[in-house]
Design an enzyme around this catalytic site. Sequence first.
Site, PDB file in Angstrom:
ATOM      1  NE  ARG A 108      -3.838   0.496   1.999  1.00 59.93           N
ATOM      2  CZ  ARG A 108      -5.057   0.516   2.572  1.00 59.93           C
ATOM      3  NH1 ARG A 108      -5.290   1.255   3.635  1.00 59.93           N
ATOM      4  NH2 ARG A 108      -6.033  -0.212   2.076  1.00 59.93           N
ATOM      5  CG  HIS A 135      -8.461  -0.188  -2.613  1.00 57.06           C
ATOM      6  ND1 HIS A 135      -7.626  -1.223  -2.247  1.00 57.06           N
ATOM      7  CD2 HIS A 135      -9.139   0.151  -1.482  1.00 57.06           C
ATOM      8  CE1 HIS A 135      -7.793  -1.492  -0.972  1.00 57.06           C
ATOM      9  NE2 HIS A 135      -8.701  -0.676  -0.479  1.00 57.06           N
ATOM     10  CD  GLN A 138     -12.879  -2.420  -0.399  1.00 53.03           C
ATOM     11  OE1 GLN A 138     -12.093  -2.289   0.528  1.00 53.03           O
ATOM     12  NE2 GLN A 138     -14.056  -3.003  -0.248  1.00 53.03           N
ATOM     13  CG  ASP A 230     -13.892   5.815  -0.806  1.00 51.92           C
ATOM     14  OD1 ASP A 230     -13.862   5.561   0.422  1.00 51.92           O
ATOM     15  OD2 ASP A 230     -12.859   5.873  -1.510  1.00 51.92           O
ATOM     16  CB  CYS A 270     -14.024   0.509   0.333  1.00 51.83           C
ATOM     17  SG  CYS A 270     -13.388   2.194   0.483  1.00 51.83           S
ATOM     18  NE  ARG A 298     -10.169  -5.654   0.651  1.00 50.80           N
ATOM     19  CZ  ARG A 298      -9.385  -4.640   1.057  1.00 50.80           C
ATOM     20  NH1 ARG A 298      -9.898  -3.624   1.710  1.00 50.80           N
ATOM     21  NH2 ARG A 298      -8.098  -4.614   0.743  1.00 50.80           N
TER      22      ARG A 298
HETATM   23  N1   CP Z   1     -11.203  -0.599   2.704  1.00 52.52           N
HETATM   24  C1   CP Z   1      -9.936  -0.602   3.089  1.00 52.52           C
HETATM   25  O1   CP Z   1      -9.003  -0.748   2.298  1.00 52.52           O
HETATM   26  O2   CP Z   1      -9.753  -0.451   4.426  1.00 52.52           O
HETATM   27  P1   CP Z   1      -8.379  -0.140   5.145  1.00 52.52           P
HETATM   28  O3   CP Z   1      -7.894   1.186   4.634  1.00 52.52           O
HETATM   29  O4   CP Z   1      -8.706  -0.102   6.605  1.00 52.52           O
HETATM   30  O5   CP Z   1      -7.400  -1.223   4.812  1.00 52.52           O
HETATM   31  N1  NVA Z   2     -10.282   6.366  -1.207  1.00 52.99           N
HETATM   32  C1  NVA Z   2      -9.869   5.933   0.102  1.00 52.99           C
HETATM   33  C2  NVA Z   2     -10.037   4.462   0.271  1.00 52.99           C
HETATM   34  C3  NVA Z   2      -9.705   3.945   1.647  1.00 52.99           C
HETATM   35  C4  NVA Z   2      -9.798   2.443   1.756  1.00 52.99           C
HETATM   36  C5  NVA Z   2      -8.425   6.329   0.327  1.00 52.99           C
HETATM   37  O1  NVA Z   2      -7.613   6.179  -0.591  1.00 52.99           O
HETATM   38  O2  NVA Z   2      -8.104   6.813   1.409  1.00 52.99           O
END
Ligand code: CP
Ligand code: NVA
Length: 311
Positions: A108, A135, A138, A230, A270, A298
């Site tokens: 990430r 993502h 997700q 989101d 998400c 997930r």
């Molecule tokens: N939805 C998601 O990716 O959650 P986190 O950011 O908590 O991993």
């Molecule tokens: N769009 C959000 C998703 C979090 C899981 C972010 O990137 O922070």
Amino acid sequence: MQSLVGRDLLTLGDFSPAEVNAVIERAIMQKRARKAAVGRTRPLEEKAVAIIMLKPSLRTRVSFELAVSNLGGTPVLLVGEGSAFSRNESVYDTVKVLERYCSMIVLRTFAQSHLEEVAAAASVPVINALTDDYHPCQVLADLLTIHEHKGQLQGLTLAYVGDGNNMANTLLVGGAQVGMNVTVACPPGYEPLKSAVERANEIAAETGAQLAVVRDPRDAVIGADVVVTDTWASMGQEAEHATRLAVFAPYRVDAALMALAHPEAIFMHCLPAHRGEEVTDEVIDSPASVVFDEAENRMHAQRALVSLLAG
Ligand code: CP
Ligand code: NVA
């Protein structure tokens, strides 16, 4: 030679030459045995997976750790600054070191180009655990969740309301791949990435999915089978939060907006959700909301992904 059980190794000088040789011989033996292993029922048995989180995470981190453990592997968690890619160590050197320990890298990070640089250097699979642009893990879980609730994906209509962010980009591409119609409603200046829309349209030309980006959330939601939103300020955009609250206020998913969707529509997010901002309590807590199924999935989607990648 004394037994090494329970001994410290503070410097190599603590060991006799025979003990040092014993360690080396053991390492050669174990390495050979591991490489020779065939027909594993648990594909990650005796393998480790690096899980590198350069942004916060709850769901992705926990679900990847459990997925890897379930497949017989060892998750190695590298969280935040001071873990991987620190101390000016190059991406190349970091990856070359990690792949000597780990047979997969889950990352990430911020820029998609960082993830791409890692993948270019790596001889092991690299999995995107969220970037500024995409993502995918997700959306694999989201597609699984929609399939569970609707019994199909092809021909369904999904409305994404809010910021044209990493989730919007990925839902366009993922929706196109499964033949689902996806409409994104977002304010001017907050559209999905042009390259994501182009890629999604290429795929849609083959699968028959209908894709659109519109301004009015009602145009997206009318008759939709799935309504998704989101956060309005993604990780890394915290300084823009106040501005974004004002820009996105007309894009809040509330009961009035949900009422325009198909009567059997489901609501997805998400998570983490910002209750009262992009979604109201009455929607996220309603029977239409499947956000916790989505979170659970997930783990299931990633277990499938990792086992397929592991072979
Ligand atoms: N939805 C998601 O990716 O959650 P986190 O950011 O908590 O991993
Ligand atoms: N769009 C959000 C998703 C979090 C899981 C972010 O990137 O922070």
